[in-house]
Structure formats: C-alpha cells, structure tokens
Design a protein around this motif. Structure first.
Motif, mmCIF file in Angstrom:
data_model
loop_
_atom_site.group_PDB
_atom_site.id
_atom_site.type_symbol
_atom_site.label_atom_id
_atom_site.label_comp_id
_atom_site.label_asym_id
_atom_site.label_seq_id
_atom_site.Cartn_x
_atom_site.Cartn_y
_atom_site.Cartn_z
ATOM 1 N N MET A 60 0.962 -1.234 0.159
ATOM 2 C CA MET A 60 -0.212 -0.240 -0.253
ATOM 3 C C MET A 60 1.355 1.045 -0.180
ATOM 4 O O MET A 60 1.511 1.249 0.858
ATOM 5 C CB MET A 60 -0.817 -0.142 1.855
ATOM 6 N N ARG A 61 0.781 2.082 -0.832
ATOM 7 C CA ARG A 61 1.589 2.987 -0.853
ATOM 8 C C ARG A 61 1.364 4.435 -0.677
ATOM 9 O O ARG A 61 0.658 5.403 -1.476
ATOM 10 C CB ARG A 61 2.477 3.522 -2.699
ATOM 11 N N GLN A 62 1.235 4.297 -0.006
ATOM 12 C CA GLN A 62 -0.013 5.566 1.425
ATOM 13 C C GLN A 62 0.943 6.121 2.086
ATOM 14 O O GLN A 62 1.502 5.449 2.620
ATOM 15 C CB GLN A 62 -1.186 5.102 1.463
ATOM 16 N N ALA A 63 0.623 7.567 2.436
ATOM 17 C CA ALA A 63 0.822 8.244 3.546
ATOM 18 C C ALA A 63 0.342 8.776 4.513
ATOM 19 O O ALA A 63 -0.396 9.921 3.458
ATOM 20 C CB ALA A 63 2.567 9.050 3.255
ATOM 21 N N GLU A 64 0.718 9.645 5.707
ATOM 22 C CA GLU A 64 0.461 10.572 6.033
ATOM 23 C C GLU A 64 0.717 11.565 7.239
ATOM 24 O O GLU A 64 1.845 10.965 8.090
ATOM 25 C CB GLU A 64 -0.746 10.144 7.166
ATOM 26 N N VAL A 65 0.944 12.550 6.787
ATOM 27 C CA VAL A 65 2.245 13.291 7.695
ATOM 28 C C VAL A 65 1.826 14.184 7.897
ATOM 29 O O VAL A 65 1.126 15.103 7.412
ATOM 30 C CB VAL A 65 3.458 13.587 6.593
ATOM 31 N N THR A 66 1.770 15.354 9.257
ATOM 32 C CA THR A 66 1.754 16.156 9.393
ATOM 33 C C THR A 66 3.026 17.081 10.217
ATOM 34 O O THR A 66 4.051 16.265 10.338
ATOM 35 C CB THR A 66 0.967 16.444 10.879
ATOM 36 N N ARG A 67 3.220 18.542 9.634
ATOM 37 C CA ARG A 67 3.665 19.512 10.142
ATOM 38 C C ARG A 67 2.511 20.712 10.445
ATOM 39 O O ARG A 67 2.359 20.975 10.477
ATOM 40 C CB ARG A 67 4.273 20.181 9.167
ATOM 41 N N ASP A 68 3.341 21.328 12.352
ATOM 42 C CA ASP A 68 2.923 21.920 13.013
ATOM 43 C C ASP A 68 3.720 22.825 13.543
ATOM 44 O O ASP A 68 4.485 22.334 13.866
ATOM 45 C CB ASP A 68 2.667 21.244 14.023
ATOM 46 N N THR A 69 4.196 23.840 13.172
ATOM 47 C CA THR A 69 4.882 25.447 14.046
ATOM 48 C C THR A 69 3.939 26.065 14.124
ATOM 49 O O THR A 69 2.587 27.030 13.968
ATOM 50 C CB THR A 69 5.004 25.288 12.435
ATOM 51 N N THR B 169 -1.854 18.908 7.836
ATOM 52 C CA THR B 169 -2.054 16.878 7.551
ATOM 53 C C THR B 169 -2.330 16.755 5.771
ATOM 54 O O THR B 169 -3.462 17.517 5.265
ATOM 55 C CB THR B 169 -3.689 16.817 8.685
ATOM 56 N N VAL B 170 -1.264 15.958 5.869
ATOM 57 C CA VAL B 170 -1.705 15.654 4.232
ATOM 58 C C VAL B 170 -1.970 13.674 4.651
ATOM 59 O O VAL B 170 -1.131 12.792 4.555
ATOM 60 C CB VAL B 170 -0.453 15.497 3.169
ATOM 61 N N ARG B 171 -2.923 13.330 3.079
ATOM 62 C CA ARG B 171 -2.693 12.166 3.016
ATOM 63 C C ARG B 171 -2.872 12.320 1.999
ATOM 64 O O ARG B 171 -3.245 12.369 0.868
ATOM 65 C CB ARG B 171 -4.085 11.668 4.177
#
Length: 195
Positions: A1-10, A16-18
C-alpha cells in the motif's frame, strides 16, 4: 500500500496530508487559499493520486507560509509513500495545453533535490493568488520529496491558464514517475543500487 500521512505543526501553520499513490484522483482540500485548492485538485485528478490536505495557516498575514508548507508536507508524504522506490519508473514527463497555454514538466525521483523553474507569468496575481507562491510550493515539494523537477511554461497569455497547465503537467509527470514498472519489480531504478 503506497500510502502516507504526514502532519507539519509550526507556529505559522498546521498541515495534515494524506496520500494514496495508487488512488483514482479523489481530493479533499481545505487550505484556506481557494485558487491553490483548485491547483492541488489538478495534481490529484491528473496524477490519479488520492489527496487529502487540511491546512490552517496565518493567511491573515498572507498565503506564503501555507502554500510553502503544503509543498513541504506533500513532499514528505511522497517520500514516505514511495519508500525505497523499488520497482518504479523513476522518471516522468508531461506536456499539457490549455487553450493558448502550454507547459512541460519533467520529474526524476533521484533522491537529489533540484528545482529548475522557468515561468514568466503575464500578470502577478490570479484573483487573490500571488503567482510567486507557485514556485514556493514546488521548491518545498522538491526539497522534501528529494526530486529533480524541471518546469517550463512554453507559452501562454492568460496567467490562470499558465498556472493550471503547470499543475496538470506536474500531476501527469508524478503519475508516470511513481508508476510501478512490472519489468523491474523489486529493483531500484539506478545503477548505484540506491536512490
């Protein structure tokens, strides 16, 4: 499964990107920058990438931090979803027209960030969107996805058309580069053996 979730908090943004690289082009986008959402939708649709992006940024100042940080976070998500890059085509390219405008985008998932951006917009703003921010988005993406990216707007009189052809071509080029190569399954597409 070529999926990802990334959160950037500044202190400037929370993003949040999924992504699902093997999706069908579905998008759920809420960055607070309407024209930018329209461009991100082009990436999803023409890249056949399912994309869910939620951003809260200091758009009361301007849109710069939000657009740049979405690029950074999307780049991180791409890198995570691709993993070691075994079995992908690695290179992708696309020419996309829209009426009088024509753009070419070429991408290499090389592991080496580099942006080569040649776009002379016919005006500085598309509605409320500062066209300089498109470059900031791509720079953020390149730096964090680890790709070489060449963007050329070959012609165009309408700034909206110029920008839209770039984002559509970017989506198509990503789709080609990230596609699985059945003839090279499990192989890293480099004579170095690593990307």
């Amino acid at each position: 499964m070529r999926q990802a979730e990334v959160t950037r908090d500044t202190l400037e943004t929370r993003i949040t990107v999924r992504i699902d690289l093997d999706g069908s082009g579905k998008a759920s986008l809420a960055t607070g920058v309407p024209f930018f959402d329209h461009m991100l939708d082009q990436i999803a649709r023409h890249g056949a990438i399912d994309l869910d992006i939620k951003a809260e940024g200091d758009i009361h100042i301007d849109d710069h931090h939000t657009v740049e940080d979405v690029g950074i976070t999307l780049g991180q998500a791409f890198a995570k979803a691709l993993g070691d890059k075994k079995g992908i085509f690695r290179y992708g390219h696309a020419y996309v027209p829209l009426d009088e405008a024509l753009s070419r985008v070429v991408v290499d998932f090389s592991g080496r960030p580099g942006l080569h951006y040649f776009v002379n917009y016919t005006r500085a703003r598309i509605g409320n969107f500062d066209v300089d921010l498109a470059r900031e988005f791509f720079q953020g993406f390149v730096n964090h996805a680890g790709v070489s990216l060449h963007i050329d707007n070959l012609r165009g009189d309408n700034a909206h058309h110029q920008c839209e052809t770039i984002f559509k071509a970017f989506g198509r080029a990503l789709r080609m580069a990230a596609q699985r190569d059945e003839r090279a399954a499990g192989v890293i597409p480099s004579t170095k053996g690593a990307l």
